[in-house]
Structures are given as structure tokens and as C-alpha cells.
Design a protein around this motif. Structure first.
Motif, PDB file in Angstrom:
ATOM      1  N   GLY A 139     -17.773 -14.587  29.512  1.00  0.00           N
ATOM      2  CA  GLY A 139     -17.758 -13.630  28.409  1.00  0.00           C
ATOM      3  C   GLY A 139     -18.935 -12.673  28.543  1.00  0.00           C
ATOM      4  N   ARG A 140     -18.652 -11.353  28.356  1.00  0.00           N
ATOM      5  CA  ARG A 140     -19.726 -10.351  28.501  1.00  0.00           C
ATOM      6  C   ARG A 140     -20.324 -10.019  27.136  1.00  0.00           C
ATOM      7  N   ILE A 141     -21.626  -9.765  27.137  1.00  0.00           N
ATOM      8  CA  ILE A 141     -22.343  -9.394  25.918  1.00  0.00           C
ATOM      9  C   ILE A 141     -22.255  -7.877  25.739  1.00  0.00           C
ATOM     10  N   ILE A 142     -21.663  -7.474  24.627  1.00  0.00           N
ATOM     11  CA  ILE A 142     -21.538  -6.043  24.330  1.00  0.00           C
ATOM     12  C   ILE A 142     -22.622  -5.666  23.320  1.00  0.00           C
ATOM     13  N   ARG A 143     -23.420  -4.627  23.652  1.00  0.00           N
ATOM     14  CA  ARG A 143     -24.502  -4.191  22.768  1.00  0.00           C
ATOM     15  C   ARG A 143     -24.296  -2.727  22.362  1.00  0.00           C
ATOM     16  N   ASN A 144     -24.843  -2.335  21.192  1.00  0.00           N
ATOM     17  CA  ASN A 144     -24.762  -0.938  20.764  1.00  0.00           C
ATOM     18  C   ASN A 144     -25.950  -0.162  21.345  1.00  0.00           C
ATOM     19  N   ASN A 145     -26.047   1.117  20.933  1.00  0.00           N
ATOM     20  CA  ASN A 145     -27.108   1.965  21.484  1.00  0.00           C
ATOM     21  C   ASN A 145     -28.509   1.474  21.133  1.00  0.00           C
ATOM     22  N   ASN A 146     -28.607   0.697  20.065  1.00  0.00           N
ATOM     23  CA  ASN A 146     -29.916   0.136  19.688  1.00  0.00           C
ATOM     24  C   ASN A 146     -30.205  -1.166  20.425  1.00  0.00           C
ATOM     25  N   GLY A 147     -29.290  -1.542  21.292  1.00  0.00           N
ATOM     26  CA  GLY A 147     -29.498  -2.772  22.051  1.00  0.00           C
ATOM     27  C   GLY A 147     -29.099  -4.020  21.292  1.00  0.00           C
ATOM     28  N   GLN A 148     -28.480  -3.823  20.104  1.00  0.00           N
ATOM     29  CA  GLN A 148     -28.088  -5.010  19.340  1.00  0.00           C
ATOM     30  C   GLN A 148     -26.703  -5.503  19.746  1.00  0.00           C
ATOM     31  N   ILE A 149     -26.548  -6.818  19.802  1.00  0.00           N
ATOM     32  CA  ILE A 149     -25.256  -7.389  20.177  1.00  0.00           C
ATOM     33  C   ILE A 149     -24.223  -7.056  19.107  1.00  0.00           C
ATOM     34  N   THR A 150     -23.043  -6.639  19.577  1.00  0.00           N
ATOM     35  CA  THR A 150     -21.979  -6.318  18.617  1.00  0.00           C
ATOM     36  C   THR A 150     -20.758  -7.223  18.799  1.00  0.00           C
ATOM     37  N   TYR A 197     -11.146 -18.307  19.981  1.00  0.00           N
ATOM     38  CA  TYR A 197     -12.412 -18.062  20.659  1.00  0.00           C
ATOM     39  C   TYR A 197     -13.597 -18.242  19.712  1.00  0.00           C
ATOM     40  N   LEU A 198     -14.540 -19.055  20.071  1.00  0.00           N
ATOM     41  CA  LEU A 198     -15.763 -19.190  19.283  1.00  0.00           C
ATOM     42  C   LEU A 198     -16.573 -17.890  19.310  1.00  0.00           C
ATOM     43  N   THR A 199     -16.380 -17.158  20.410  1.00  0.00           N
ATOM     44  CA  THR A 199     -17.123 -15.904  20.591  1.00  0.00           C
ATOM     45  C   THR A 199     -16.784 -14.847  19.536  1.00  0.00           C
ATOM     46  N   ASP A 200     -15.633 -15.010  18.875  1.00  0.00           N
ATOM     47  CA  ASP A 200     -15.260 -14.069  17.807  1.00  0.00           C
ATOM     48  C   ASP A 200     -16.244 -14.125  16.639  1.00  0.00           C
ATOM     49  N   LEU A 201     -17.033 -15.215  16.597  1.00  0.00           N
ATOM     50  CA  LEU A 201     -17.998 -15.372  15.497  1.00  0.00           C
ATOM     51  C   LEU A 201     -18.975 -14.213  15.408  1.00  0.00           C
ATOM     52  N   VAL A 202     -19.297 -13.596  16.560  1.00  0.00           N
ATOM     53  CA  VAL A 202     -20.290 -12.516  16.551  1.00  0.00           C
ATOM     54  C   VAL A 202     -19.848 -11.392  15.615  1.00  0.00           C
ATOM     55  N   GLU A 203     -18.616 -10.938  15.815  1.00  0.00           N
ATOM     56  CA  GLU A 203     -18.122  -9.836  14.968  1.00  0.00           C
ATOM     57  C   GLU A 203     -17.940 -10.280  13.517  1.00  0.00           C
ATOM     58  N   ILE A 204     -17.472 -11.495  13.334  1.00  0.00           N
ATOM     59  CA  ILE A 204     -17.239 -11.998  11.973  1.00  0.00           C
ATOM     60  C   ILE A 204     -18.559 -12.126  11.211  1.00  0.00           C
ATOM     61  N   ASP A 208     -19.953 -10.026   7.906  1.00  0.00           N
ATOM     62  CA  ASP A 208     -20.329 -10.775   6.704  1.00  0.00           C
ATOM     63  C   ASP A 208     -21.811 -10.560   6.339  1.00  0.00           C
ATOM     64  N   GLY A 209     -22.458  -9.612   7.044  1.00  0.00           N
ATOM     65  CA  GLY A 209     -23.845  -9.288   6.707  1.00  0.00           C
ATOM     66  C   GLY A 209     -24.861 -10.257   7.270  1.00  0.00           C
ATOM     67  N   CYS A 210     -24.453 -11.041   8.249  1.00  0.00           N
ATOM     68  CA  CYS A 210     -25.380 -11.962   8.894  1.00  0.00           C
ATOM     69  C   CYS A 210     -25.833 -11.343  10.217  1.00  0.00           C
ATOM     70  N   SER A 211     -27.119 -11.380  10.478  1.00  0.00           N
ATOM     71  CA  SER A 211     -27.600 -10.836  11.753  1.00  0.00           C
ATOM     72  C   SER A 211     -27.225 -11.762  12.892  1.00  0.00           C
ATOM     73  N   VAL A 212     -27.012 -11.169  14.064  1.00  0.00           N
ATOM     74  CA  VAL A 212     -26.776 -11.977  15.263  1.00  0.00           C
ATOM     75  C   VAL A 212     -27.903 -11.674  16.241  1.00  0.00           C
ATOM     76  N   VAL A 213     -28.610 -12.707  16.626  1.00  0.00           N
ATOM     77  CA  VAL A 213     -29.732 -12.519  17.550  1.00  0.00           C
ATOM     78  C   VAL A 213     -29.393 -13.200  18.878  1.00  0.00           C
ATOM     79  N   THR A 214     -29.996 -12.686  19.933  1.00  0.00           N
ATOM     80  CA  THR A 214     -29.781 -13.329  21.236  1.00  0.00           C
ATOM     81  C   THR A 214     -31.108 -13.870  21.754  1.00  0.00           C
ATOM     82  N   SER A 215     -30.999 -14.885  22.561  1.00  0.00           N
ATOM     83  CA  SER A 215     -32.157 -15.442  23.230  1.00  0.00           C
ATOM     84  C   SER A 215     -31.775 -15.501  24.692  1.00  0.00           C
TER      85      SER A 215
END
Ligand code: UD1
Ligand code: CA
Length: 457
Positions: A139-150, A197-204, A208-215
Motif C-alpha cells: 500500500g502506498r502512502i498518499i500525502r497532500n501538498n503540506n506533506g500530510q497523509i491523506t 481494507y484496514l487502510t481505509d481508516l486513514v480517510e475515515i 471524523d476530525g481525527c488527525s492521522v500521523v505517521t512514524s
């Protein structure tokens, strides 16, 4: 707010490419099932609740590792990673974070998981990512222009541009349980693989107003999963190399790290020298200045300071004292204790016996169910007959006893301090202090003896 930790380990996959009747997670790395490596790491975190999702071979997995987790939850059909996690929902605690681990990814390190957990709380879900040389299939990590995972896009659903992304989803995630409970039902199987897919959680989560952070995990080995036996062998080598480096940094000499394997909890003191083709298994403790010769195999034992194990010595479930000499070709079986400076020579087998300080069993002997005092000398070819076909009996031998070559000691038997057994004797009666015991027929010599003649004409 600091949340407590629950852990879910996904281990339902069949592992078709292992081509095995054994569930994939029970295949062994360094002598220990893959899943067991993961469970050990989970328990090394302050984990209050450890759930394992099983599928293929669930009974066997639970039977083998049942005491290593709080619960084994059966996922009857493998409908995707989100479906797997959903099976554990009734058993997760609302006021906890849940960390998702994988039964077939055995080298993940505690520190890497702690770095991920540090970033996560009720309002932050975390994803462990890694930048890899070959992202194919992941699975590929998709980020926006601010570098945040989307979002995370699976290979099979990815566009060519997305496929070019080298930052991937390792699968490891940390999620607040109360929110996970509301998010999971929103996941649908409308994707290329028709899986949840568990990966759908990122968008969900984001919606829902929860931040998603990556390590970021810097070490690709840690997040490498095993799908076939070649990958298993590859990770085994990596695991061994990591152990070798640690040992050498701690003062252990290895003649050739590529020919030394460790399978268990092994501690080795500085200035130990290990020759080639040595295997250490289970709980092994080697003290300083021990020399281990080529081809030695040691399982569940401790070896005292300065002892030398000559080539091809095999030891199991035994305690070996200081400054002993063993082998070449000595076999020490379970329940044996060698006191300091004891010596076992070639083709000697010792079972469930105590060999006293400075005592020697130098050649071709079997000593079983025996207790030898100090400074005993056991001649070549001596055997304790400890078994009458039904029961086993003990042989007790005092200090300073001398046993001549080829003696047969029929147990139960006691030979007191200083006893002397003539060579070739069969000894059935107790021998008192300082007695000489001879148990053999007398020699008779016959004069004028004619050798038989051949019948052939
Ligand atoms: C998954 C991720 C992907 C990531 C990759 C890392 C999803 C949808 N995709 O991919 O983004 O890059 O892991 O390896 O999560 N399992 C179950 N039950 C199931 C399905 C899977 O227990 O129903 C277990 C498997 O045994 C395995 C793990 O989950 O240990 C991952 O499953 P796998 O099919 O290998 O995941 P991928 O789809 O390859
Ligand atoms: Ca896969």
C-alpha cells in the motif's frame, strides 16, 4: 491523556506460498515460531490485553502458543485486514489504544513501536510507514501538498503515478479503540480485491476530525513480512547477523559469523571463542574464556569459566563447571552436572549423572544414573548397567575411586571412597572403602595347543 495499550496480532492468513500443512505463523525463525517473536515483542510493551486473530490452523496455533496471549479469536473467512481486526472488537477496551501487529512480520522492534505509540492518543491515529527500494505489492502512502497523509492506496487500486511512490504502509497502526469502534462499520469492500481494507481508516479518521500521523521506520528488515520459505531463510540470516554483531560487540570471537547459529535466549561472556558450525539452542549461558570447538551443539545448558569444548561435543540440559575439558565427540545428555575441572574424552556418553571435581571419563564409556565423587578415574570402555529392561538403578561412586578399563558396573551399586576395580571386571556387589574388587574369570594357559585345520581339500 495517556491511554492504556491493547494489542491485536493478525495471524489468520493461510500462507499458501509456504506450501505447508503447518500454519505460516508457526514456521520457525531462530528456533521460535514467527508468531511467538511478535507476541514476545507485544508483551515487552506495557500491553494489558493481547488478542490474536487466527484462521487457518487456528486450533494448532492456539494449542502451540495458547499461554502467550489473552485470547485467540477465530476469523472464519479471511475477508481482509479490517474484517480481521473487527473480530476482536468485543474484547478491546474503550479507554485503550490498539496497536495492530502481524504474526508474519517477526523482526519488528519494541523501540520502533514505541516511537509510533508516542505520537498517538484519542485524537491522533498513527501509521508506521517506510520508504523502500521496491514498493511492489504494498500500500502506498498518499500525502497532500503540506506533506500530510491523506490516504493509503493498495497496489491493485493504484494509478501509475501512485505506484511510483516509494513510501509504503507497513501495516502497523495504532488507533484509539473507542473511535475504531465507530469507524470499522464504515469500511466497505468496494475495491479491486473485494476485501475490507484496514487502510481505509486513514480517510475515515480524517473525515471524523481525527488527525492521522505517521512514524517512519528506518530499518526495512523490521517491517518485512514472510510469504515463502526463501523469505523465511533470508530473515533467518538477518536475525543471525544481528545477533552475531551484538555478540562480537560484547567481546565474543566468532571464527566465522556465517557459520554460527543461535536459536534461543543465549548469553555469552567476553573472551569466549567460538569455532565454525556451532549451534546454541534454548537457554544457554556461556561464561568467559570458554572455547567452543567446531561442530559443537549446545541446548539448554550453562558452561563455566575456562572450560574447553573440543570439536563435536553435544550437550543438552546440563550444567558444566569451570575449567572442564569435553570431547572431541563427547555427548552429555539431560540431567548431567560436571563439577569443576572434570574431563570427558572421546566417545563418552553421560546421562543424568554427577561427575565430581577433577574426575575423568576419558574414552568410550557410558555413565548413566550415576554419582561420581571427586578425582575418580574411569577407564576406557567402562559401562554402568543402569537398566534391567524394566527399572533404572543408580551407581554411587565415592572420591578417589579407580575403575579399570572395560569394567561393567551393574546397578544398584555402591563403590566407596578409594575403591579400586580391576580391569575387565563385572561388578555386582558393593565395594567398601579402599578395597580392590576383581570380578572376572581367571586366565588359564594350555600347553601344546593345536590350531584347527581347514576342511577344504
Ligand atoms: C497489507 C496492507 C498494505 C500493506 C501491507 C504490508 C491492507 C488492506 N493492506 O497488505 O497496505 O502495505 O499489508 O505488508 O491492510 N490477515 C488476516 N485476515 C485477513 C487478511 C489478512 O489475518 O482477512 C493477516 C494476514 O495473515 C497477514 C496480514 O493480515 O499477516 C496482512 O495481510 P496481507 O494479505 O498480507 O496484506 P496485504 O493485502 O498484502
Ligand atoms: Ca500480502
Amino acid at each position: 491523556m495517556i491511554l492504556k495499550l491493547n494489542v491485536v496480532v493478525l495471524a489468520a492468513g493461510k500462507g499458501t506460498r509456504m506450501v505447508s500443512s503447518l500454519p505460516k505463523v508457526l514456521h520457525k525463525l531462530a528456533g521460535k515460531p514467527l508468531l511467538s517473536h511478535v507476541l514476545d515483542t507485544a508483551r515487552s510493551l506495557a500491553c494489558e490485553n493481547l488478542q490474536v486473530v487466527t484462521g487457518f490452523g487456528s486450533e494448532l496455533v492456539e494449542q502451540t502458543l495458547g499461554d502467550q496471549a489473552n485470547r485467540f479469536v477465530l476469523q472464519k473467512e479471511q475477508l481482509g485486514t479490517a474484517h480481521a481486526v473487527a473480530q476482536t472488537i468485543p474484547y478491546l477496551e474503550d479507554d485503550a489504544l490498539v496497536l495492530i501487529l502481524y504474526g508474519d512480520v517477526p523482526l519488528i522492534q519494541k523501540t520502533t513501536l514505541e516511537a509510533l505509540l508516542d505520537k498517538v492518543d484519542e485524537n491522533h491515529m498513527g501509521v508506521l510507514t517506510c520508504t523502500v527500494t521496491d514498493p511492489k505489492g504494498l500500500g502506498r502512502i498518499i500525502r497532500n501538498n503540506n506533506g500530510q497523509i491523506t490516504s493509503i492506496v493498495e497496489e491493485k487500486d493504484a494509478t501509475p503515478e501512485q505506484k511510483a511512490i516509494a513510501e509504503i504502509n507497513t501495516g502497523f497502526m495504532a488507533i484509539p479503540v473507542n473511535r475504531l469502534k465507530t469507524w470499522l462499520p464504515k469500511i466497505e469492500a468496494n475495491n479491486a480485491q473485494k476485501e475490507y481494507y484496514l487502510t481505509d481508516l486513514v480517510e475515515i479518521a480524517l473525515a471524523d476530525g481525527c488527525s492521522v500521523v505517521t512514524s517512519d521506520c528506518e530499518n526495512q528488515q523490521e517491517i518485512t513480512g514472510i510469504n515463502n520459505r526463501a523469505q523465511l531463510a533470508e530473515l533467518e540470516r538477518i536475525y543471525q547477523q544481528n545477533m552475531h554483531t551484538e555478540f562480537m560487540n560484547n567481546g565474543v570471537s566468532l571464527a566465522d559469523p556465517a557459520r554460527f547459529d543461535v536459536r534461543g535466549n543465549v548469553t555469552i561472556a567476553p573472551d569466549v571463542e567460538i569455532d565454525i558450525n556451532v549451534i546454541l539452542e534454548g537457554e544457554v549461558n556461556i561464561s568467559s574464556h570458554v572455547k567452543i570447538g567446531a561442530g559443537c551443539i549446545l541446548k539448554n545448558c550453562s558452561v563455566g569459566e575456562g572450560t574447553q569444548l573440543h570439536p563435536y561435543t553435544v550437550i543438552e540440559d546440563a550444567v558444566i563447571g569451570k575449567n572442564c575439558q569435553l570431547g572431541p565427540f563427547a555427548r552429555v545428555r539431560p540431567g548431567t552436572e560436571l563439577k569443576d575441572s572434570a574431563k570427558l574424552g572421546n566417545f563418552v556418553e553421560i546421562k543424568k549423572s554427577i561427575i565430581g571435581e577433577g574426575s575423568k571419563v576419558n574414552h568410550l564409556s557410558y555413565i548413566g544414573d550415576a554419582e561420581l565423587g571427586d578425582n575418580v578415574n574411569v577407564g576406557a570402555g567402562t559401562i554402568t548397567c543402569n537398566y534391567d529392561g524394566v527399572n533404572k538403578y543408580k551407581t554411587m561412586i565415592g572420591n578417589e575411586v579407580f575403575i579399570g578399563s572395560n569394567a561393567v558396573l551393574i546397578a544398584p551399586l555402591e563403590i566407596k571412597d578409594g575403591g579400586f576395580i580391576a580391569a575387565g571386571s563385572t561388578i555386582t556387589k558393593p565395594v567398601a572403602r579402599d578395597q580392590l574388587a576383581i570380578g572376572r574369570s581367571r586366565q588359564s594357559n594350555i600347553d601344546g595347543w593345536k590350531r584347527p585345520e581347514s576342511n577344504k581339500k
